[in-house]
Design an enzyme around this catalytic site. Structure first.
Site, PDB file in Angstrom:
ATOM      1  N   LYS A 176      -7.189   1.519  -2.937  1.00 14.64           N
ATOM      2  CA  LYS A 176      -6.793   1.089  -1.585  1.00 14.64           C
ATOM      3  C   LYS A 176      -6.947   2.231  -0.584  1.00 14.64           C
ATOM      4  O   LYS A 176      -7.328   2.015   0.569  1.00 14.64           O
ATOM      5  CB  LYS A 176      -5.355   0.581  -1.594  1.00 14.64           C
ATOM      6  CG  LYS A 176      -4.862   0.069  -0.230  1.00 14.64           C
ATOM      7  CD  LYS A 176      -5.678  -1.120   0.287  1.00 14.64           C
ATOM      8  CE  LYS A 176      -5.306  -1.512   1.720  1.00 14.64           C
ATOM      9  NZ  LYS A 176      -4.035  -2.203   1.827  1.00 14.64           N
TER      10      LYS A 176
ATOM     11  N   THR B  98       0.875  -1.173   0.000  1.00 13.41           N
ATOM     12  CA  THR B  98       0.000   0.000   0.000  1.00 13.41           C
ATOM     13  C   THR B  98       0.908   1.218   0.000  1.00 13.41           C
ATOM     14  O   THR B  98       1.595   1.490   0.984  1.00 13.41           O
ATOM     15  CB  THR B  98      -0.928   0.007   1.213  1.00 13.41           C
ATOM     16  OG1 THR B  98      -1.783  -1.143   1.143  1.00 13.41           O
ATOM     17  CG2 THR B  98      -1.791   1.263   1.230  1.00 13.41           C
TER      18      THR B  98
ATOM     19  N   LYS C 242       0.580   5.082   8.299  1.00 12.23           N
ATOM     20  CA  LYS C 242       1.186   5.462   7.008  1.00 12.23           C
ATOM     21  C   LYS C 242       0.118   5.586   5.932  1.00 12.23           C
ATOM     22  O   LYS C 242       0.101   6.546   5.154  1.00 12.23           O
ATOM     23  CB  LYS C 242       2.241   4.412   6.629  1.00 12.23           C
ATOM     24  CG  LYS C 242       2.823   4.538   5.226  1.00 12.23           C
ATOM     25  CD  LYS C 242       2.166   3.578   4.226  1.00 12.23           C
ATOM     26  CE  LYS C 242       2.359   2.131   4.571  1.00 12.23           C
ATOM     27  NZ  LYS C 242       1.772   1.220   3.553  1.00 12.23           N
TER      28      LYS C 242
END
Length: 294
Positions: A177, A106, A245
């Site tokens: 995502k 990701t 993150k």
């Protein structure tokens, strides 16, 4: 090579960089399907499980690339992606035009676009489904890149995922995502506050989880993470530091798109308290409840 892939032959030569919680599950599924998998990880001992299952070891990302039809990467942060691709012993130092490079990390949509400009056949393919999905081979894959290249690798993706969705050119999988992580931010904070409230109200938490999970409040975070919290299990199905993150990437992209996401921003603030202030980034995302329960 496309003929080979489309026929879905059982054995392929695959390079895989990143043997963390998620990567290990994916690699084990690839091995179960009879593929020849060569792995690289920054720390070799973390690759012990897949090596024991039949994977081969490479000393560098470049060595994991040479001679393989597909090279997957599944590392922690965009900086890690840049290192394994662009480093002196990186993937791009060894990759050839006929190889397909698939980044399952990701990461940022802008980095996915940059990688697609650096090599001929690059796919961004982040996944959802956590450690359980990786182990069971039931991940959801979000795909960006050239559609023809995505179609070539579909038989391999099906070996470790139950759902594959193509969204468009390079970076589109990463955008999908981010949308997924925005949704999860809401379910994680909702689940956490539900448990905090129910406990303070003196309710049976297991019964609350069963009740809410059987109605309109049902969601993946509740069914997968609430039982772990009730067992005091904070091992990472997904690291809190990695989720933070992701939220930072999502909010940076939202700013670029000129939209405000206040609920996601609040989730980021809470995870910053957990990860940066309390130092619990190596716990699973369910450890958010520790901001209330110690």
């Amino acid at each position: 090579m496309s003929k080979h892939l489309h026929e879905g032959m059982s054995m392929m030569k695959i390079g895989f960089i990143g043997t963390g919680v998620m990567g290990t599950g994916v690699i084990n599924n690839l091995l179960r399907h009879g593929n020849e998998v060569t792995v690289y990880n920054r720390t070799k001992e973390h690759a012990a499980a897949v090596l024991a299952n039949g994977a081969s070891w490479a000393e560098t990302p470049a060595a994991a690339t040479v001679g393989n039809e597909i090279v997957f990467t599944m590392v922690g942060f965009p900086t890690d992606v840049e290192q394994v691709y662009y480093g002196p012993d990186g993937i791009l130092a060894a990759a050839t035009k006929d190889q397909i490079l698939v980044d399952m990390t990701t990461s940022s949509p802008s980095l996915a676009k940059k990688l697609a400009q650096a090599a001929d056949q690059v796919v961004d393919a982040p996944v959802s489904g956590g450690d359980v999905g990786a182990q069971k081979g039931t991940l959801t894959v979000m795909l960006g890149g050239q559609q023809a290249v995505v179609e070539k690798i579909m038989p391999v993706l099906e070996q470790f995922s139950s759902s594959q969705h193509y969204f468009g050119p390079a970076g589109s999988g990463q955008h999908a995502k981010m949308a997924n992580q925005i949704m999860i931010a809401g379910t994680m904070t909702g689940m956490t506050e539900m448990l905090v409230y129910a406990q303070r109200a003196g309710l049976d938490l297991a019964e609350v989880v069963r009740t809410v999970g059987g109605g309109a409040g049902a969601n993946w975070s509740l069914s997968n993470y609430a039982p772990r919290i009730l067992r005091d299990d904070y091992t990472p199905g997904f690291f809190a530091k990695h989720f933070l993150k992701d939220l930072r990437i999502a909010l940076a992209e939202a700013e670029r798109l000129q939209i405000q996401l206040p609920a996601t921003a609040e989730a980021k603030r809470l995870y910053e308290l957990l990860v940066d202030q309390d130092g619990l980034g190596d716990d699973g995302t369910q450890a958010l409840v520790k901001l209330w329960w110690h």
